[in-house]
Design a protein around this motif. Structure first.
Motif, PDB file in Angstrom:
ATOM      1  N   GLU A 188       9.229  -4.071  -0.878  1.00 47.58           N
ATOM      2  CA  GLU A 188       8.273  -5.107  -0.509  1.00 47.58           C
ATOM      3  C   GLU A 188       7.476  -4.744   0.748  1.00 47.58           C
ATOM      4  O   GLU A 188       6.477  -5.400   1.064  1.00 47.58           O
ATOM      5  N   LEU A 189       7.908  -3.705   1.454  1.00 47.00           N
ATOM      6  CA  LEU A 189       7.208  -3.268   2.667  1.00 47.00           C
ATOM      7  C   LEU A 189       6.308  -2.060   2.410  1.00 47.00           C
ATOM      8  O   LEU A 189       5.789  -1.467   3.361  1.00 47.00           O
ATOM      9  N   LYS A 190       6.105  -1.710   1.155  1.00 44.63           N
ATOM     10  CA  LYS A 190       5.394  -0.460   0.837  1.00 44.63           C
ATOM     11  C   LYS A 190       3.953  -0.444   1.358  1.00 44.63           C
ATOM     12  O   LYS A 190       3.399   0.634   1.615  1.00 44.63           O
ATOM     13  N   ASP A 191       3.333  -1.606   1.514  1.00 44.31           N
ATOM     14  CA  ASP A 191       1.951  -1.642   1.994  1.00 44.31           C
ATOM     15  C   ASP A 191       1.850  -1.833   3.506  1.00 44.31           C
ATOM     16  O   ASP A 191       0.735  -1.881   4.052  1.00 44.31           O
ATOM     17  N   ASP A 192       2.979  -1.950   4.177  1.00 40.86           N
ATOM     18  CA  ASP A 192       2.977  -2.185   5.626  1.00 40.86           C
ATOM     19  C   ASP A 192       2.916  -0.871   6.403  1.00 40.86           C
ATOM     20  O   ASP A 192       3.465   0.154   5.969  1.00 40.86           O
ATOM     21  N   PRO A 193       2.286  -0.888   7.584  1.00 44.83           N
ATOM     22  CA  PRO A 193       2.391   0.267   8.488  1.00 44.83           C
ATOM     23  C   PRO A 193       3.805   0.300   9.102  1.00 44.83           C
ATOM     24  O   PRO A 193       4.348  -0.745   9.465  1.00 44.83           O
ATOM     25  N   PHE A 194       4.382   1.485   9.194  1.00 50.81           N
ATOM     26  CA  PHE A 194       5.721   1.649   9.763  1.00 50.81           C
ATOM     27  C   PHE A 194       5.622   2.273  11.153  1.00 50.81           C
ATOM     28  O   PHE A 194       4.751   3.112  11.419  1.00 50.81           O
ATOM     29  N   VAL A 195       6.512   1.872  12.023  1.00 51.70           N
ATOM     30  CA  VAL A 195       6.706   2.571  13.293  1.00 51.70           C
ATOM     31  C   VAL A 195       8.071   3.250  13.214  1.00 51.70           C
ATOM     32  O   VAL A 195       9.058   2.641  12.795  1.00 51.70           O
ATOM     33  N   VAL A 196       8.116   4.525  13.584  1.00 52.46           N
ATOM     34  CA  VAL A 196       9.317   5.339  13.383  1.00 52.46           C
ATOM     35  C   VAL A 196       9.580   6.210  14.604  1.00 52.46           C
ATOM     36  O   VAL A 196       8.725   6.364  15.477  1.00 52.46           O
TER      37      VAL A 196
END
Length: 297
Positions: A188-196
């Motif tokens: 469900e987070l596939k379209d979100d920008p990630f911070v890593v």
């Protein structure tokens, strides 16, 4: 070889400068130069490439330095071992850990241990995953908390015990559409920008691999140098992050929300490792047994 020569050699190797090494050792620069020359003469090799008072290790010098570090670590351990056998409850535990365990996990267990053994002391350092393993192997420390636990068939130089398994959860901005959900699936987070975390962190690989198993590649918007930096980026609304659950105990930043993830592969094993080729010291053995006792409960 004399210990004075070895000490001088290691100080010069560390500073790559004769005068600076002499100042650190509180001796004359000529004394340092003479002892290094005597050591090289005895060994029959050049340990340094000289450029005035500035020096660099030769290839054989680098190898000799590694051997001397191991040797001096062993000698220091031998002295500590004799002292601790007389009174193990007041000795020192040398332990390293990943930064993700600095805020809650390790302080909690050390506090509990010192309630039982109030005279025990700790020398602590944090390191990246593979540096934790190498530090245990080379004697920089004897114990390390680590996550995930290394596979025994891949790493024979260490042994250890898995203590517990913790969940990986999502940290999202408070105004995110899923912020009020009781749980989500990772996809469900596939379209979100990630911070890593940056390249080289095992947990970053864990996040990327988990997303790929869920059927997508994460859109990496920002990198933070540590877990606290990731929390700040999420709090600023710049993306979402996956976090080990322990890093958010009593430390969830404002403007963010924790959301459990239902994917079964999102967990990591936390454990403690020690070297297979040498015995840990008495106080460290007390602490190791205390860890097993505590997490077994």
């Amino acid at each position: 070889m004399e210990m004075r020569q070895i000490n001088y050699f290691m100080e010069v190797a560390k500073r790559e400068h004769m005068t600076e090494a002499a100042e650190a050792l509180h001796v004359a620069q000529s004394s340092v130069s003479r002892q290094i020359a005597n050591l090289e003469s005895e060994l029959g090799v050049d340990l340094f490439i000289r450029d005035g008072r500035r020096v660099k290790l030769t290839p054989i010098g680098k190898m000799f330095l590694m051997r001397m570090i191991k040797t001096t670590n062993m000698m220091e351990e031998a002295k500590r071992e004799v002292k601790e056998y007389l009174n193990p409850e007041s000795g020192t535990v040398r332990i390293a850990f990943p930064i993700s365990m600095a805020a809650h996990t390790l302080p909690s267990i050390i506090y509990a241990f010192r309630m039982r053994y109030p005279e025990a002391k700790f020398q602590m350092s944090n390191a990246l995953y593979y540096d934790l393993i190498n530090g245990v192997v080379h004697g920089d420390f004897n114990l390390a908390m680590i996550a995930p636990m290394p596979l025994e068939e891949q790493e024979t130089r260490i042994s250890g015990t898995a203590l517990f398994t913790e969940k990986i959860i999502a940290l999202v901005p408070v105004n995110h559409p899923i912020a009020n959900r009781t749980s989500i699936m990772l996809e469900e987070l596939k379209d979100d920008p990630f911070v890593v975390l940056p390249d080289g962190f095992v947990f970053r690989d864990k996040v990327v691999d988990a997303c790929r198993v869920a059927g997508f590649s994460p859109k990496i918007a920002f990198e933070g140098k540590d877990i606290d930096a990731l929390k700040g980026l999420v709090s600023a609304g710049l993306g979402v992050a996956l976090m080990p659950e322990m890093t958010l105990v009593d430390n969830t930043p404002q403007s963010t929300v924790m959301v459990p993830i239902g994917n079964s592969n999102l967990a990591r094993t936390v454990g403690v490792i020690y070297p297979t080729h040498r015995k840990i010291l008495p106080t460290e053995e007390l602490f190791y047994d205390f860890l097993l006792e505590t997490y077994e409960k």
